[in-house]
Design an enzyme around this catalytic site. Sequence first.
Site, PDB file in Angstrom:
ATOM      1  N   ARG A 267       5.946  12.048   2.076  1.00 44.89           N
ATOM      2  CA  ARG A 267       6.123  10.666   1.648  1.00 44.89           C
ATOM      3  C   ARG A 267       6.996  10.655   0.393  1.00 44.89           C
ATOM      4  NH1 ARG A 267       1.840   6.352  -1.062  1.00 44.89           N
ATOM      5  NH2 ARG A 267       3.211   4.536  -0.855  1.00 44.89           N
ATOM      6  N   HIS A 268       7.753   9.587   0.211  1.00 46.92           N
ATOM      7  CA  HIS A 268       8.589   9.434  -0.986  1.00 46.92           C
ATOM      8  C   HIS A 268       7.747   9.473  -2.253  1.00 46.92           C
ATOM      9  CE1 HIS A 268       6.998   5.382  -1.368  1.00 46.92           C
ATOM     10  NE2 HIS A 268       7.267   5.196  -0.083  1.00 46.92           N
TER      11      HIS A 268
ATOM     12  N   ARG B 148       7.048   4.541  -6.553  1.00 47.56           N
ATOM     13  CA  ARG B 148       8.002   3.439  -6.411  1.00 47.56           C
ATOM     14  C   ARG B 148       7.447   2.174  -7.039  1.00 47.56           C
ATOM     15  NH1 ARG B 148       5.274   0.217  -3.068  1.00 47.56           N
ATOM     16  NH2 ARG B 148       4.343   0.979  -1.127  1.00 47.56           N
TER      17      ARG B 148
ATOM     18  N   ARG C 223      14.475   4.482  -1.224  1.00 49.44           N
ATOM     19  CA  ARG C 223      13.533   5.330  -1.958  1.00 49.44           C
ATOM     20  C   ARG C 223      13.312   6.665  -1.250  1.00 49.44           C
ATOM     21  NH1 ARG C 223      10.700   0.850  -0.298  1.00 49.44           N
ATOM     22  NH2 ARG C 223       9.139   1.097   1.367  1.00 49.44           N
TER      23      ARG C 223
ATOM     24  N   ASP D 213       4.446   6.543   3.788  1.00 46.65           N
ATOM     25  CA  ASP D 213       3.028   6.809   4.048  1.00 46.65           C
ATOM     26  C   ASP D 213       2.663   6.483   5.493  1.00 46.65           C
ATOM     27  OD1 ASP D 213       3.388   4.081   3.708  1.00 46.65           O
ATOM     28  OD2 ASP D 213       1.734   3.822   2.290  1.00 46.65           O
TER      29      ASP D 213
END
Length: 410
Positions: A31-32, A35, A101, A276
């Site tokens: 996952r990034h 943010r 992102r 996610d």
Amino acid sequence: MLTIIYLLCILCGVVLASPPDTLKLVSVLYRHGDRSPTTVYPLDNNQPANTWPDGLGWLTNLGKVQQYELGHYIKQRYDGFLNTSYYNHNEILIQSSSVERCLMSAYSHLAGLYTPQGSQIWNPDLLWQPIPVQTSQAGTDNKLALDAPCPRYDQLTAEVLASPAIQKEEQENKAFYDMVENSTGIKRESIKDIWAVGDTLFCELSHNFTWNAWVTPEVWTKMNALRTLSFDLLTYNTEMTKLKGGPLLKEIIGNMLSATKTEVPNPKFYMYSAHDTTVASLLSAMHVFDLHSPIYRALVMVELHKVQDDYIVKIFYKNDTTREPYELNVPGCTNPCKLNDFILHTKDTVPLDWETECKIQSLSAFNSPLTPASWIALTVGICMCVIISIALIVLIVRLKRKRDAIYTKL
């Protein structure tokens, strides 16, 4: 002897300082990083112009650091399998969701994984090197961004939202939802609009912003729990899981099968930077998701090992920064899980033809559970059709008799 030790360690799920020589192919999904929120409710004191200078949904500086550190982790874990001291484009393929992102996370991650050395240093004042990241056009990605149109999935989601279980949950919490709606100024069209507020509050908490007065500790506990419930809805049943997590799992399986046909796979490391929801969907497709929200930089590692003449699949998950990854076992698949068994036990969530399976099924009501109200409406409709049919038959018979009587008199 060293090979035997490596083999025993990998079969027992022990994390080694260097990868064992049984390792043949790796697919990692993360996952990034941290943010800003993707939405801010109308009455929120923390409006974007004052609190989120880059706008909504963008990777923060903290998120860049998180991914850089995750790149270092991957460098340490797979050093020796990957040539982490020299970027080799034949070894690794990086793909990302088209959402900014995720792209920024991939670049930050790669900066930590591949610090240029020797001949790859092109600017001594900037120890960084450009590494290509592949992506798909927004609105067409069924694998990472999960934004490609899928009418059947939307149909199933609508059926779940109208199901007795969700309706009961919404009714039991109606007072709470009404309070949130009035306090936030949102206009609720579905229960998901309430759930989205929890993400905004989480982002604000992560950056030490002051919440509006209505967010008490008790309210936050409830809102945080609803964020978990939203993941349950994402892959509520097997068909929904197949349509969301199935395409990525299908690709991973295909890459593993291809790797069994060559001595040295090219590439041998697949990296996916996504969301996610992507992490949750893939874990669900492998039947190993525990419904806990994937944290920022949550990491899934699917490893293919060759042990003598057998190919073994190992799954590791890192969803806690305070502990090492832990191994996940596919239900029904013995440990170690052979590749053929892994494919067999995940067959129900791998689409054969995603585009076809995404088409609306007009008779879906007969293939899925109906609500009591739907059953009543269906029964009434059938009864009305029967009554009308009988009435038409009686009318036709009477008209025929009347016509016959007229002809007889003539």
